[in-house]
Design an enzyme around this catalytic site. Structure first.
Site, PDB file in Angstrom:
ATOM      1  N   LYS A 103      -8.150 -18.002 -30.621  1.00 49.80           N
ATOM      2  CA  LYS A 103      -9.113 -17.541 -29.612  1.00 49.80           C
ATOM      3  C   LYS A 103      -8.657 -16.221 -29.003  1.00 49.80           C
ATOM      4  O   LYS A 103      -8.408 -16.101 -27.802  1.00 49.80           O
ATOM      5  CB  LYS A 103      -9.324 -18.620 -28.545  1.00 49.80           C
ATOM      6  CG  LYS A 103      -9.956 -19.891 -29.115  1.00 49.80           C
ATOM      7  CD  LYS A 103     -10.308 -20.900 -28.056  1.00 49.80           C
ATOM      8  CE  LYS A 103     -10.983 -22.122 -28.660  1.00 49.80           C
ATOM      9  NZ  LYS A 103     -11.403 -23.106 -27.641  1.00 49.80           N
ATOM     10  N   GLY A 132     -14.630 -24.688 -29.058  1.00 52.82           N
ATOM     11  CA  GLY A 132     -15.335 -25.578 -28.137  1.00 52.82           C
ATOM     12  C   GLY A 132     -14.395 -26.124 -27.083  1.00 52.82           C
ATOM     13  O   GLY A 132     -13.169 -25.989 -27.177  1.00 52.82           O
ATOM     14  N   LYS A 187     -14.458 -15.988 -23.265  1.00 51.20           N
ATOM     15  CA  LYS A 187     -14.397 -16.826 -22.056  1.00 51.20           C
ATOM     16  C   LYS A 187     -13.023 -16.786 -21.404  1.00 51.20           C
ATOM     17  O   LYS A 187     -12.894 -17.036 -20.204  1.00 51.20           O
ATOM     18  CB  LYS A 187     -14.826 -18.260 -22.367  1.00 51.20           C
ATOM     19  CG  LYS A 187     -14.071 -18.944 -23.511  1.00 51.20           C
ATOM     20  CD  LYS A 187     -12.754 -19.564 -23.115  1.00 51.20           C
ATOM     21  CE  LYS A 187     -12.058 -20.145 -24.330  1.00 51.20           C
ATOM     22  NZ  LYS A 187     -10.709 -20.646 -24.033  1.00 51.20           N
ATOM     23  N   ASP A 240     -17.038 -24.017 -23.453  1.00 45.96           N
ATOM     24  CA  ASP A 240     -15.646 -23.592 -23.368  1.00 45.96           C
ATOM     25  C   ASP A 240     -15.379 -22.826 -22.073  1.00 45.96           C
ATOM     26  O   ASP A 240     -14.314 -22.950 -21.456  1.00 45.96           O
ATOM     27  CB  ASP A 240     -15.316 -22.706 -24.583  1.00 45.96           C
ATOM     28  CG  ASP A 240     -13.899 -22.922 -25.085  1.00 45.96           C
ATOM     29  OD1 ASP A 240     -13.121 -23.615 -24.407  1.00 45.96           O
ATOM     30  OD2 ASP A 240     -13.568 -22.407 -26.160  1.00 45.96           O
ATOM     31  N   THR A 244     -12.571 -23.847 -19.298  1.00 44.90           N
ATOM     32  CA  THR A 244     -11.407 -22.969 -19.138  1.00 44.90           C
ATOM     33  C   THR A 244     -11.375 -22.304 -17.767  1.00 44.90           C
ATOM     34  O   THR A 244     -10.306 -22.031 -17.228  1.00 44.90           O
ATOM     35  CB  THR A 244     -11.411 -21.894 -20.244  1.00 44.90           C
ATOM     36  OG1 THR A 244     -11.545 -22.537 -21.511  1.00 44.90           O
ATOM     37  CG2 THR A 244     -10.130 -21.106 -20.242  1.00 44.90           C
ATOM     38  N   ARG A 251      -4.445 -22.136 -19.230  1.00 45.42           N
ATOM     39  CA  ARG A 251      -3.422 -21.103 -19.046  1.00 45.42           C
ATOM     40  C   ARG A 251      -4.040 -19.829 -18.488  1.00 45.42           C
ATOM     41  O   ARG A 251      -3.440 -19.154 -17.662  1.00 45.42           O
ATOM     42  CB  ARG A 251      -2.729 -20.814 -20.378  1.00 45.42           C
ATOM     43  CG  ARG A 251      -1.931 -21.984 -20.905  1.00 45.42           C
ATOM     44  CD  ARG A 251      -1.123 -21.614 -22.140  1.00 45.42           C
ATOM     45  NE  ARG A 251      -1.962 -21.268 -23.270  1.00 45.42           N
ATOM     46  CZ  ARG A 251      -2.475 -22.152 -24.123  1.00 45.42           C
ATOM     47  NH1 ARG A 251      -2.234 -23.442 -23.951  1.00 45.42           N
ATOM     48  NH2 ARG A 251      -3.210 -21.774 -25.136  1.00 45.42           N
ATOM     49  N   ASN A 252      -5.250 -19.489 -18.940  1.00 45.12           N
ATOM     50  CA  ASN A 252      -5.894 -18.256 -18.481  1.00 45.12           C
ATOM     51  C   ASN A 252      -6.280 -18.358 -17.007  1.00 45.12           C
ATOM     52  O   ASN A 252      -6.064 -17.422 -16.233  1.00 45.12           O
ATOM     53  CB  ASN A 252      -7.113 -17.959 -19.348  1.00 45.12           C
ATOM     54  CG  ASN A 252      -6.718 -17.601 -20.766  1.00 45.12           C
ATOM     55  OD1 ASN A 252      -6.260 -16.496 -21.032  1.00 45.12           O
ATOM     56  ND2 ASN A 252      -6.863 -18.548 -21.681  1.00 45.12           N
ATOM     57  N   VAL A 275       1.009 -18.804 -24.685  1.00 43.77           N
ATOM     58  CA  VAL A 275       0.127 -17.636 -24.738  1.00 43.77           C
ATOM     59  C   VAL A 275      -1.119 -17.847 -23.885  1.00 43.77           C
ATOM     60  O   VAL A 275      -1.782 -18.876 -23.978  1.00 43.77           O
ATOM     61  CB  VAL A 275      -0.280 -17.353 -26.193  1.00 43.77           C
ATOM     62  CG1 VAL A 275      -1.281 -16.198 -26.257  1.00 43.77           C
ATOM     63  CG2 VAL A 275       0.944 -17.032 -27.034  1.00 43.77           C
ATOM     64  N   GLU A 277      -4.356 -15.965 -23.940  1.00 41.68           N
ATOM     65  CA  GLU A 277      -5.001 -14.923 -24.742  1.00 41.68           C
ATOM     66  C   GLU A 277      -5.839 -13.962 -23.903  1.00 41.68           C
ATOM     67  O   GLU A 277      -6.033 -12.808 -24.268  1.00 41.68           O
ATOM     68  CB  GLU A 277      -5.875 -15.566 -25.828  1.00 41.68           C
ATOM     69  CG  GLU A 277      -5.099 -16.256 -26.945  1.00 41.68           C
ATOM     70  CD  GLU A 277      -4.570 -15.286 -27.994  1.00 41.68           C
ATOM     71  OE1 GLU A 277      -4.598 -14.060 -27.757  1.00 41.68           O
ATOM     72  OE2 GLU A 277      -4.119 -15.762 -29.044  1.00 41.68           O
TER      73      GLU A 277
END
Length: 298
Positions: A103, A132, A187, A240, A244, A251-252, A275, A277
């Protein structure tokens, strides 16, 4: 039962390897990290992530890439930063399907993983992507989730979907791999922004506005790049993004929360241990927006 290789044994790769092995498939997990290989061989555990989970006996770990490529399905789950190094090394057997669960965008070309693979694989092969709302922790715990597999080849999409389908994972198919990839990639940037908003304690209204307008930005860019805008209303777009941007498992979102609370990005990335992303993707998406003349203020 299929012979499947998973290239990359971070959180997401480990969860997908366990999910596939639990369904009875023969899974080879590839990684450069010797301690991960030793941990799986000796203790059935990945010592680097999801350490409390005993992994299925059908998973074999290796650092031998040629051995990992001797499979019917090769699933790439390494960080997008490794695309430039790894894709030209993937000499696949005839008939092998390459599936991307990455991603992020390839930074030097701003291409999606499948776009980059199509140009730089040593040979032509069938390509698919899976995306997804499905956190690694939920998948490995066998909690319900829904994902989508996309390919320009309808038979390929259905074959891969059947492999991932389980009593707890509902798998849909799509003929729009670009839209599915972009939904899963873009996203992450919006999730960082939502995290910043919440870290600044700007409130629920601001969060809802960012998610809604973020989806509008994602859809505009996807449309300009040739994807079907309807895809972005599905699991790999809205689904998603909703997950997220709002869950502290993300994590984001965590990066955004810590930025909003005043921490330095360098310190956050160093201490994260995995990570996020969206950090790398933000600058690349900004350039894509300029290239395609798309307004993306978030």
């Amino acid at each position: 039962m299929a012979k499947i290789s998973v290239l990359g044994l971070g959180n997401w790769g480990t969860a997908l390897a366990h999910h596939l092995a639990r369904s009875g498939h023969s899974v080879t997990g590839w990684t450069k990290e010797d301690e991960v290989i030793d941990g799986i061989k000796k203790n059935r555990r990945n010592p680097a992530c999801l350490t409390d989970i005993e992994l299925d006996k059908n998973i074999e770990a290796t650092s031998d890439l040629s051995k990992a490529l001797d499979s019917e399905i090769v699933l790439i789950v390494f960080a997008s930063a490794a695309l430039k190094e790894m894709i030209p090394r993937l000499t696949l057997k005839p008939g092998t399907i390459l599936v991307s669960a990455i991603k992020g965008l390839e930074s030097s070309t701003a291409l999606t993983p499948l776009q980059f693979a199509e140009l730089h694989l040593p040979q032509k092969t069938s390509l698919a992507t899976i995306s997804g709302p499905s956190f690694a922790r939920d998948v490995i715990a066998n909690k319900p989730c829904g994902v989508v597999v996309a390919s320009h080849n309808d038979a390929c999409a259905h074959l891969v979907a059947d492999l991932f389908q389980s009593e707890c994972m509902k798998v849909y198919t799509s003929a729009d791999p670009l839209g599915v990839e972009l939904g899963g990639i873009l996203k992450n940037v919006i999730a960082v922004a939502v995290g910043v908003s919440d870290g600044l304690e700007l409130g629920d209204s601001a969060r809802a506005g960012l998610i809604t307008r973020g989806l509008a930005e994602i859809t505009r860019l996807a449309d300009a790049m040739g994807a079907d805008i309807r895809t972005l209303s599905g699991l790999s777009g809205l689904g998603d993004l909703a997950m997220t941007a709002t869950s502290d498992q993300s994590r984001n979102r965590t990066v955004g929360l810590r930025l909003g609370r005043g921490e330095l990005l360098e310190d956050i990335v160093r201490s994260l241990g995995s990570v996020a992303e969206g950090v790398r993707t933000a600058a690349i998406v900004h350039e894509l927006a300029l290239t395609h003349n798309v307004q993306m203020p978030i």
